[in-house]
Design an enzyme around this catalytic site. Structure first.
Site, PDB file in Angstrom:
ATOM      1  N   LYS A 171      36.636 -53.995 -40.694  1.00  0.00           N
ATOM      2  CA  LYS A 171      38.021 -53.759 -41.403  1.00  0.00           C
ATOM      3  C   LYS A 171      39.138 -54.352 -41.184  1.00  0.00           C
ATOM      4  O   LYS A 171      38.526 -55.627 -39.740  1.00  0.00           O
ATOM      5  CB  LYS A 171      39.122 -52.819 -41.688  1.00  0.00           C
ATOM      6  CG  LYS A 171      37.624 -51.673 -42.192  1.00  0.00           C
ATOM      7  CD  LYS A 171      37.429 -51.452 -42.571  1.00  0.00           C
ATOM      8  CE  LYS A 171      38.513 -50.986 -44.208  1.00  0.00           C
ATOM      9  NZ  LYS A 171      38.582 -50.109 -44.957  1.00  0.00           N
ATOM     10  N   THR A 172      39.307 -55.533 -42.186  1.00  0.00           N
ATOM     11  CA  THR A 172      40.447 -56.916 -41.886  1.00  0.00           C
ATOM     12  C   THR A 172      41.461 -56.644 -40.515  1.00  0.00           C
ATOM     13  O   THR A 172      41.235 -56.958 -39.333  1.00  0.00           O
ATOM     14  CB  THR A 172      41.583 -57.177 -42.873  1.00  0.00           C
ATOM     15  OG1 THR A 172      40.589 -57.442 -43.643  1.00  0.00           O
ATOM     16  CG2 THR A 172      42.154 -58.366 -43.016  1.00  0.00           C
ATOM     17  N   PHE A 173      42.130 -55.548 -40.824  1.00  0.00           N
ATOM     18  CA  PHE A 173      43.402 -55.509 -39.780  1.00  0.00           C
ATOM     19  C   PHE A 173      42.668 -55.495 -37.947  1.00  0.00           C
ATOM     20  O   PHE A 173      43.581 -55.274 -37.199  1.00  0.00           O
ATOM     21  CB  PHE A 173      44.275 -54.409 -40.099  1.00  0.00           C
ATOM     22  CG  PHE A 173      45.378 -54.680 -40.711  1.00  0.00           C
ATOM     23  CD1 PHE A 173      46.685 -55.090 -40.667  1.00  0.00           C
ATOM     24  CD2 PHE A 173      44.987 -55.348 -42.184  1.00  0.00           C
ATOM     25  CE1 PHE A 173      47.276 -55.822 -41.365  1.00  0.00           C
ATOM     26  CE2 PHE A 173      45.580 -55.665 -42.839  1.00  0.00           C
ATOM     27  CZ  PHE A 173      47.437 -55.856 -42.555  1.00  0.00           C
TER      28      PHE A 173
END
Length: 829
Positions: free
Chosen positions: A223-225
């Site tokens: 995921k991005t974060f």
């Protein structure tokens, strides 16, 4: 018939009748003309002639004036046309220059100008035979009706790449750049597979003069974060606290917090690179939209960190970075982290691949613009520049809703391709939730923190949730239908999924040219950043120092550890101490002779530790703790397919190291070749639950024998470990066994040595490792044997952490050993 007045009297006299004379009164008499009559006629003629003459002259003059005016107009028009052409040409040059130089690029003028630029005759747009200057974006015409013009091929680049070439590589012409600034640029959601579409050719030109990764594995979940924060801390999500894009931690907030908007700095643990750099050097670091920059959790925030603004055009972001690099040396940041949100957004909402392709083409143009600007400002050879991404993208085709399987009262659910359930009510047990899912949904794995594969590093922090659901590629989870975003693409899957793999490209004075590095996980980056910034080793990471040495122009000298595991203290001469079973005296004597003959032969164990020692059993060795009351063991086997079988039904110890047999002899076995006398060692025995024996240990042994028969020779280390808190690190107290592990090494060329293991071609050495949590019930109940083995593969580094020793082959360089130790296996042999 009336005659003309101009006829002479002589001509007309004979024709006149004698009676027709003109009288003075105006009449005729007998043909005689009266002279007063003639004078009147002349006067009338003269008056009329003068009038006509005046009119004629006036007409002539008017015509001349008209001609003169026309000539003047033509002259003026010609001059005006020439001036217009000059003005258009001048405007075109000026506009092109402005496009390159102004900090507010053409994108800020809006989509209308962008679309108009390619219209024929428009002064800003390129003509079919004229090239536009570098950095100017190609612009499409406005289409007000159905577009019947076929699109140009997607893979035909619009960028010009005028900056490409390696002729000036490493030749910085600017003063004040003796220590190259480091620029890290992230392209969110840029999958490794996008490279193969051959659209973003800027990356290829960067690699020609620099380095690239074959592929990069994201941290779990992809995921991005979590991954952006792993890239700048060198920590797995379970270690830096950002375990997903949304996180629940009741010690911080009573609700599930979005990391996009949370106000709590406590979620962000670990120390990011900008903080370490500022703390260690006192120099400046700027951040443009990177995850975590808005939170000063360590006391050293970036000097400049604008609030996130997704609407800010990429050209503006690029210009911002370039302007930062142009600052005077005392104002210039030595570190810049910058973020672009594409092609992630396009991937989430794509209708088909063309949507992503179009965005990739835009990215190529913007990267070309960036490289052109760096080249024009003579910065290209003065900085270390890295382009990377956080994860890939997978099309979604199936959605499950938590509310269809659970009573959500007392539970907090987190959406995504890894569905997570937090238990916020102490009356609900983990098994209550697990039983609703485990083996209930086809192709969906259900894990708890206690049985998540160690390689995912997703069990240490309670923020991951109590129950984790992960389906096949294409499956996602939401709380309910009403909460479904209906995304066409998403990410977060296991890094085994090739569509989650991503990219790394870099160039600069510190990087080699045209070099490719083998695959790795993104937690390795932090050590690279610290090396490039001159602060190597400033903080501990989950990566390995020196991993990137083979892509650097001037890596530091590194040596292998020197604390090779030594032999355990000798308490008696070698002999067999029988502990159980029936065996003849002759067999025991033969085995004792064998132990004596190999007792003093040189033994080089490829393991490093101050806390362990080895017991010599000839081709086998037992690794034990130097501390007492430690049940953990490791067994080293040097195996050959052609070794003779010698079954036995007894157990024994080598009296050289131990004088007493244990009161309980386990029934399970860690050794692969169980039909030899040396496999009867007490220390290789282990007790495990029946389900674990059937679903894990027996299939592992069978697969290992399959590999031995396939490859002929293997070097194997199998052992037990204690990790009660599931942090992946060996507990100090080893009285309770919680995991087993195995490392297998083969040579795809030929063996130079078997003990210690060494191939004639070091690059041909291959490894496959496993770590299994010992549990009675787990998600393995609904998985095939091969799926179980693959899911619980691990790196040698993972085994090192849970066992307490380090692996290394003395004949290999430190970098070669590092690559072997950190190799990620994404498939079985």
């Amino acid at each position: 018939m009336r005659r003309s007045f101009y006829a002479s009297s002589t001509e007309n006299t004979p024709m006149m009748m004698t009676q027709a004379r003109v009288l003075s009164t105006g009449t005729t008499d007998n043909g005689t003309i009266r002279y007063d009559e003639v004078d009147e006629t002349k006067r009338w003629f003269n008056r009329r002639f003068c009038f006509l003459t005046v009119i004629g002259i006036a007409v002539l003059l008017l015509a001349m004036v008209v001609i003169v005016v026309i000539v003047l107009l033509l002259t003026q028009l010609k001059a005006a046309n020439s001036n217009a052409q000059n003005a258009m040409s001048s405007s075109k040059v000026q506009l092109e220059e402005l496009t390159r130089k102004l900090s507010q690029p053409l994108e800020q003028l809006g989509p209308t100008l962008e679309r108009l630029s390619n219209m024929p005759g428009f002064p800003m747009g390129p003509s079919p035979t004229t090239q536009t200057p570098p950095g100017v974006p190609p612009i499409s015409p406005i289409v007000t009706g159905p577009n019947t013009t076929p699109e140009s091929p997607r893979r035909s680049p619009k960028a010009r790449y005028e900056w490409k070439g390696c002729q000036n590589l490493g030749k910085c012409e600017l003063s004040g750049y003796t220590k190259p600034p480091l620029v890290i640029l992230s392209l969110d959601g840029f999958a490794r597979e996008y490279v193969d579409r051959n659209i973003v050719q800027t990356l290829n030109h960067i690699a020609d003069c620099g380095v690239k990764a074959d592929k990069v594995y994201p941290s779990y979940p992809s995921k991005t974060f979590p991954n952006h924060y792993s890239i700048v801390t060198g920590l797995w999500p379970e270690s830096h606290g950002i375990t997903d894009n949304s996180v629940f931690d009741p010690t911080i907030s009573p609700v599930l917090e979005s990391m996009k908007s949370t106000k709590y700095e406590k979620f962000f643990e670990g120390e990011p690179i900008w903080s370490v750099y500022k703390r260690k050097t006192g120099k400046k670091a700027n951040c443009l939209f990177w995850v975590g920059c808005a939170y000063n959790n360590s006391g050293y925030a970036p000097d400049v960190a604008p609030a996130y603004n997704q609407e800010l055009p990429f050209r503006n972001r690029i210009d911002t970075v370039v302007e930062w690099l142009k600052l005077p040396v005392d104002e210039r940041p030595g570190l810049i982290t910058a973020y672009l949100h594409e092609p992630d957004n396009a991937g989430h909402y794509q209708v088909d691949e063309e949507d992503v392709d179009e965005k990739l083409a835009e990215i190529d143009e913007n990267l070309d613009y960036l490289m052109s600007r760096l080249s024009e400002e003579k910065l290209l050879e003065c900085i270390n520049f890295a382009i990377l991404s956080d994860h890939g993208m997978q099309l979604i085709d199936k959605t499950y809703y938590f509310q269809d399987y659970l009573d959500l009262k007392g539970l907090i659910t987190a959406k995504g391709v890894v569905g997570r359930v937090y238990i916020n009510d102490t009356t609900i047990s983990v098994n209550d939730v697990v039983d609703k899912f485990r083996c209930k949904i086809d192709t969906v794995k259900t894990n708890t923190r206690s049985d998540v594969p160690t390689r995912k590093h997703y069990s240490r922090d309670p923020r991951v949730g109590e129950v984790l659901l992960e389906g096949r590629a294409g499956v996602t989870f939401y709380k309910s239908k009403a909460d479904d975003y209906e995304l066409s693409g998403d990410h977060g899957y296991d890094y085994f999924n090739p569509k989650m793999h991503t990219i790394f490209y870099a160039r600069g004075p510190s990087f080699k040219q045209n070099t490719t590095i083998s695959p790795y996980q993104n937690i390795q980056y932090m050590n690279l950043w610290m090396n490039l910034l001159g602060i190597e080793g400033a903080v501990e990471t989950n990566g390995t120092i020196g991993f990137f040495d083979n892509i650097l122009t001037n890596p530091p000298r590194r040596d292998n550890p020197t604390n090779v595991i030594g032999e355990c203290p000798m308490i008696a001469f070698p002999s067999v101490l029988k502990c159980s079973g029936n065996v003849s005296a002759e067999t025991l004597n033969q085995l004792s002779v064998k132990l004596t003959n190999c007792a003093f032969s040189p033994t080089n164990i490829p393991l490093y530790s101050d806390n362990h020692c080895f017991q010599n059993y000839c081709d086998n060795s037992v690794i034990v703790s130097r501390k007492g009351n430690d049940a953990r063991r490791a067994i080293i086997e040097v195996l050959s397919r052609d070794e003779a079988s010698n079954p036995s039904n007894f157990t024994f110890l080598n009296a050289k190291y131990q004088s007493n047999c244990p009161s309980h002899i386990p029934t399970g076995s860690l050794t692969i070749r169980q039909n030899s006398q040396l496999s009867s060692m007490v220390d290789e025995r282990i007790d495990v639950p029946n389900n674990f024996l059937l679903k894990v240990l027996d299939p592992l042994q069978a697969k290992s024998m399959e590999y031995l028969n396939k490859f002929g020779k293997m070097y194997v280390i199998s052992g037990t470990a204690t990790d009660i808190n599931h942090d992946g690190i060996a507990d100090s107290n080893g009285s309770v066994i919680t995991h087993i592990y195995r490392i297998m090494l083969i040579c795809n060329s030929t063996w130079l040595l078997m003990n210690p293991p060494l191939c004639t071609d070091s690059d041909s050495m291959d490894t496959l490792s496993f770590i299994f949590p010992i549990t009675e019930q787990s998600t393995i109940d609904c998985m095939s044997s091969d799926d179980i083995l693959l899911d619980y593969t691990a790196t040698i580094f993972d085994v090192e952490r849970i066992s307490g020793f380090q692996f290394g082959i003395g004949a290999l360089s430190q970098n070669q050993n590092t690559i072997i130790r950190r190799k990620i296996s994404t498939k079985l042999w």
